[in-house]
Every structure is written in C-alpha cells, then in structure tokens.
Design a protein around this motif. Structure first.
Motif, PDB file in Angstrom:
ATOM      1  N   UNK A   1       0.840  -1.206   0.000  1.00  0.00           N
ATOM      2  CA  UNK A   1       0.000   0.000   0.000  1.00  0.00           C
ATOM      3  C   UNK A   1       0.869   1.247   0.000  1.00  0.00           C
ATOM      4  N   UNK A   2       0.428   2.250  -0.739  1.00  0.00           N
ATOM      5  CA  UNK A   2       1.121   3.541  -0.738  1.00  0.00           C
ATOM      6  C   UNK A   2       0.057   4.624  -0.548  1.00  0.00           C
ATOM      7  N   UNK A   3       0.522   5.826  -0.265  1.00  0.00           N
ATOM      8  CA  UNK A   3      -0.436   6.944  -0.159  1.00  0.00           C
ATOM      9  C   UNK A   3      -0.245   7.856  -1.362  1.00  0.00           C
ATOM     10  N   UNK A   4      -1.328   8.111  -2.073  1.00  0.00           N
ATOM     11  CA  UNK A   4      -1.289   8.979  -3.257  1.00  0.00           C
ATOM     12  C   UNK A   4      -1.765  10.372  -2.829  1.00  0.00           C
ATOM     13  N   UNK A   5      -1.022  11.387  -3.258  1.00  0.00           N
ATOM     14  CA  UNK A   5      -1.387  12.747  -2.839  1.00  0.00           C
ATOM     15  C   UNK A   5      -1.668  13.672  -4.030  1.00  0.00           C
TER      16      UNK A   5
END
Ligand SMILES: C[S@@+](CC[C@H](N)C(=O)[O-])C[C@H]1O[C@@H](n2cnc3c(N)ncnc32)[C@H](O)[C@@H]1O
Length: 607
Positions: free
Chosen positions: A361-365
């Motif tokens: 999982x990654x965080x998209x900004x």
C-alpha cells in the motif's frame, strides 16, 4: 468533514464523500416547488398550520426565515425536534407564531437533559429548569448522549431550537458513555467522529434507529409496508479504515504575505510551523481549521504520509496565495504494472510479483494520479479525484450482501441473468457481480468514472486469465459458492444521467433483470423513478449513503406502482400493469465507524 455554522449544525466525518450538504439552499416559505416535492414524499406533509401563522404580524416577521428543503439535513433535524417536543406542542407554537421565539439568549448557559440523538449524531435536549417548562424548545448539542444531563452554551437560535456547545457533562449515562474508548486526541474539538465514547454495538444500534426514523418520516409508506429494519452490519475495521482524507489549510493573511515579500526572506524554507497555519479539519461548530497531525480513522499509510505532507506545507507556508484542500488516498502501489508486462513461465515468480502488487500500500497525494484497490479479488483503478467508497474493509461484506439479496438460496429457478448498475461509478457493483450475470449495463454521470469502469472490466479479465492471480485472490468462501458463474459476461458502460439507461436496456427480459441503484446523497430524480416503474425489473437493490432520500425515493416508487396497478394513473406512459414490489429488507451498513453516518441497503422484489 465540515462544521456548519448555520441551521442544524452538521458534524460529519473528516472529509467524507458522504458529507451532508455544505452549501445549504434554504427554501423560502413561499417556495412552492419544494412544497410539491414534499407533497409527494411525506405523509407528514407540513400541515398548513405550520406554514401559516394565524397572527399576521408574526407571520410577516417569520417570512424572512427560511424553511428547510425537504429531506435536507435541516428538515431531518426538524422531524427529530418535532418528535422530541411532541407534534401537537410544535403545532400549537406555530399556530401562535412563536416558533422563532427562543427562551435563550446568545451565550446563555443552561442545563439540559438529552432526549435523543438526531440522525446526524448530535444530541437533542430540553432544558431541565422549571422556568423553561412552559416554552417547548429543543437544544441541539454535540457529544452528549440520551439520558445525560449536560451544561451547554447557546450560540444560535433557530426554529423551535437552539444550537449550543457542550460545556460539561453533569450526569453521564454510564450505560452508554465510556470516555476511555476514545482513541483520537482531537475528540471533542474535531468536527468528525463524535461516537467514539460509545461501544461499537451501541453505534450500530443508533444507526439502525436512523433508518427506522427515516422510513417513518420520509417514505410516506404505511408501517405495514416497511419490514423490520435488520441489525446494522459493522465494519471489520473500526479505526484505521478510511482510505481517503482531504485535510485543508488557509493561506497566510495577506498582510503577512506582503511583509514576507518585502523582507525578501527565503519564504520556501520555513522551519517552524507558524501559529496562523492550521492543517486539518474543521473545529466542531466552526469554520476554523483544527491542526491535525494524525487521524486515527485513516489507514496507516495515510497517517505516515500526512506527516511528510504537513512538513512540506510548513516549509513552503508563505508560497500559498490561497487555501488548499489536500488529498491523501490509500492505494495499492500503482507503479507495479498490472497485468504484468510479461508473465514468466515460473509460476512462483508470477505469484511473488502479484502478491506484492496486492499487498503493497502507498499513499497517493495527487488529485490526478491513479488509485488501485482490491475488493474481494477484483481490482479497481480510478483517478484519485473520482468517487470510490472510502472504507475498503467493508466492501466485501457489502458486495456479498448485495449478491445474496439478488440470489437468495432456494430461488435457483428464476435466476436473474441481466444487471443494470445505475450510478455505477468505476464499476464496483457491476464488476463484483459480473461472474453471476450474462449481460450487464452500467450508467454514470462522470465520464472519468465510466472510462475507469471500462478499463476495470478489461483489467480484471486479463488478471483472471493468469492462474497465479486466481490462486491468490480466490478466497475459500468464494470457491464454495453454490452460484454458477458465467464465463464471459457481456458488460457495457455508458456515461449519462441514470434515467438514460432505459433506452439501451429495453431488450433486457425484465423478469430476469436486476437494477442496482446507488445514487449520491440527493437521491434519484423523479424521471429515473418513473423509468424504473415503467420497466419494472424483478429485483431492485437500492444502496444509499442518505437513508432519508432513499426512504423518499422508495416511497415515491411504491406510490407510482400503486397508481399504475390501481389504474388511476393519468400518465399514458405508465399504464401497463406489471406487478407490485414488496420492500423485502432494509439494513444498514457501517461504512463510517465512530461517526453518525449509515449506508442503507433496501431490497425490493416483484411479487
Ligand atoms: C454514491 S456514488 C456510487 C458509485 C458506485 N456505485 C460505487 O459504489 O463506487 C454515486 C455516483 O453517482 C454518480 N451520479 C451522480 N448523479 C448522477 C446521475 N444523475 N446519473 C448517473 N450517475 C450520477 C456520481 O458521479 C457517483 O459516481
């Protein structure tokens, strides 16, 4: 995700897609269009006495007050106030023209006893002191629970109610409240997550009550037509579930920006967070931003990214000329190509590659970047700015529930074969249900979402062709499913307003057709309901993030069907008798634990 300063302050989960209307378009007393809608939708259509004061002096004074739009958060609150104060007491106050004459002044402190929770999660209370007993008046206050005596400070007066801040809980209701349950350090100041002091079971019970009241107040249906509301299905994750947050911040005051420019300091390298800079969500009851360093309902990767996003903003604090709304979205790592560009003949290598794609999982900004989500072995890709449900953990129970509602055991003989997914977004229901239908058609207003839905069909088709992928995603429960699956369903999507779909599904056999309806908070328009009634499929599953408009729409639909079946419809289009629906089941799903929100699923079957 915001706090509202005007009528019926509504506190909702930070940045929710289920946010209640931010801009409230109040309806004036003379607005006849809105009244017409109310006529159709509510049995408790406002009695004339509510709209017309006997005393003409007061009447003209009251004309300047706006009445809430039917089914709006303010209207929902109004029904709650009426129920707490008693309809006859309210009727009398309106008759006498005193419904705006508050016994409380601005910033008056008063002790109140909480009578109920409103559907938005605020407490509805009445004053304890004897001297107020002759004036029926409600006080709306956050963070208090039924049965509690609390001290409040009034900050606004409205129609038969005042809105107040909580000062202190004088007598807590220990059957409900346990403050040690609260996991967020901003509880009580942030406008979201007001249910944290409640046990999770109590939260689910309150959410069920919201559905009960919504059908009572907004469906116009007789009690006998509304099934017992089933217990609310909880979210597997009650914290750390939220896959999207949108904190915001204001730019520096103009005078300060000018000063910084004049100083010619390096404004890109601020080392300490200035006092004026608050990055977060609204303070309860105010338009001011509360600085938030973490959000316990958001997923772990979002919280990690929030720290670095905040640091970047602080560093560039004087480069922003206006306020900014950030986006932080949890995603499977979209840089891992799917389907893999080459599939090696070594199946263990393929499996390792795919497991990373499904686990990391990654965080998209960035608003335009791609998000990828896994729902029960189906992958969904969509732009970060597009709609997608914000609690991934509950999507398998939700989509499974919809599947089971469509195919109840024992109904194998009349198995639906055609699905119409209206308000389909990027294809959540169409794609998760695709193994069980021969033909599927979806419609959605957003062309971006339609492009995603089309892409998601081919993405999942390619992935299913990889045996290693199937090994990874097929859960034991999926493999024992007794439902026969269709190998190559025919799936198409089109963009447009929901009622447009009927021109392209007229060849669908209606007795084998299911329509899934999942509109935005405002619900469906009348034309859409009319088209559903005209088509009359075997099964309707109405999924809603606003049970009040859902109740209104289902009431309208059943009333239209009745009119056709009773042959008293004046509408030439709706003459053919095609059978009535039973409202078979109603059940809430908790997509937003710790908040007052509830998603509601209604199942209607042709009888
Ligand atoms: C609550 S979302 C549901 C999306 C999808 N079913 C899901 O669960 O991901 C409602 C969707 O309806 C779309 N929408 C809004 N008004 C519409 C209309 N009049 N006709 C068709 N779609 C509409 C929105 O763009 C949004 O994607």
């Amino acid at each position: 995700m915001s706090a509202e300063p005007q009528a019926s302050r509504v506190r909702v989960a930070p940045d929710s897609d289920v946010e209640l209307a931010r801009s409230k378009k109040p309806r004036l007393a003379s607005d006849t269009t809105a009244e017409k809608v109310q006529d159709y939708t509510s049995p408790q259509t406002r009695p004339k006495s509510e709209l017309q004061s006997k005393k003409s002096k007061r009447k003209s004074k009251n004309k300047k007050f706006a009445l809430p739009e039917a089914c709006s958060p303010e209207d929902v609150l109004w029904h709650e106030i009426k129920s707490v104060l008693g309809p006859s007491v309210v009727g009398k106050a309106i008759e006498e023209g005193v419904e705006y004459e508050s016994p409380f002044s601005f910033h008056e402190e008063v002790e109140v006893v909480v009578k109920s929770l409103s559907p938005s999660g605020d407490a509805v209370a009445v004053a304890v002191e004897e001297r107020f007993s002759s004036t029926p008046w409600a006080i709306i206050v956050p963070l208090a629970l039924p049965g509690e005596v609390v001290r409040v400070k009034v900050y606004r007066n409205a129609r038969m109610h005042s809105v107040a801040d909580l000062v202190t809980v004088v007598t807590p209701n220990l059957d409900l409240r346990d403050d040690s349950r609260v996991q967020c350090r901003y509880f009580g100041r942030c406008a979201g997550c007001q249910y944290q002091m409640l046990s999770y079971d109590s939260q689910l019970t309150f959410k069920r009550d919201v559905i009960i009241k919504a059908y009572k107040n907004f469906s116009g249906l007789p009690e006998s037509s509304v099934p017992t509301i089933l217990p609310t299905i909880g979210s597997p994750l009650q914290y750390g579930y939220r896959t999207k947050i949108t904190p915001h911040f204001e730019a520096a005051p103009k005078s300060l920006l000018r000063k910084k420019q004049a100083e010619k300091t390096d404004k890109d390298e601020v080392t300490e967070q200035p006092d004026w800079l608050k990055i977060g969500f609204n303070i309860v009851g105010k338009r001011q931003v509360l600085d938030i360093e973490e959000c316990p309902i958001a997923t772990p990767v979002i919280n990690q990214a929030l720290t670095s996003e905040r640091a970047n903003i602080i560093r560039k604090a004087y480069t922003y000329k206006r306020g900014v709304s950030l986006i932080l979205r949890d995603s499977l790592d979209p840089t891992i190509s799917l389907p893999p560009e080459t599939v090696s003949s070594d199946s263990s290598q393929v499996e390792t590659y795919l497991s990373e794609a499904l686990d990391k999982h990654v965080c998209i900004t960035s608003h335009t970047a791609k998000i990828r989500e896994n729902v029960g072995g189906f992958l969904f890709e969509y732009p970060a700015s597009s709609f997608f449900q914000n609690n991934n953990s509950v999507l398998i129970p939700l989509t499974e529930y919809v599947k089971e509602a469509i195919f109840p055991s024992g109904s194998e003989k009349h198995r639906p074969t055609h699905l119409v997914d209206t308000y389909c977004g990027s294809g959540l229901f169409a794609i998760t249900l695709s193994p069980y239908f021969e033909t599927i058609s979806g419609i959605e207003l957003s062309t971006d979402s339609i492009r995603s839905a089309q892409h998601n069909v081919s993405l999942n088709k390619s992935l299913r062709a990889i045996p290693a992928f199937n090994n990874l995603v097929l859960s034991p429960s999926a493999t024992v499913s007794t439902l026969p699956t269709v190998s190559e369903p025919n799936i198409s999507f089109r963009s447009g307003t929901a009622s447009d779909i009927f021109s392209s599904v007229s060849s669908f056999p209606r007795h084998e057709t299911v329509i899934v309806i999942d509109p935005p908070r405002k619900g469906c328009d009348e034309e859409f309901i009319r088209q559903v009634v005209k088509f009359r499929p075997a099964v309707l599953v109405y999924v809603s993030c606003n049970v009040h408009t859902q109740a209104r729409d289902i009431g309208m639909l059943l009333k239209m069907v009745d009119e056709v079946e009773n042959n008293d419809s004046g509408d030439g289009e709706l003459k053919e008798k095609r059978g009535r629906y039973a409202l078979e089941s109603l059940r809430g799903f908790d997509l937003f634990p710790q908040t007052g929100h509830v998603e509601s699923v209604a199942v209607l079957r042709l009888v």
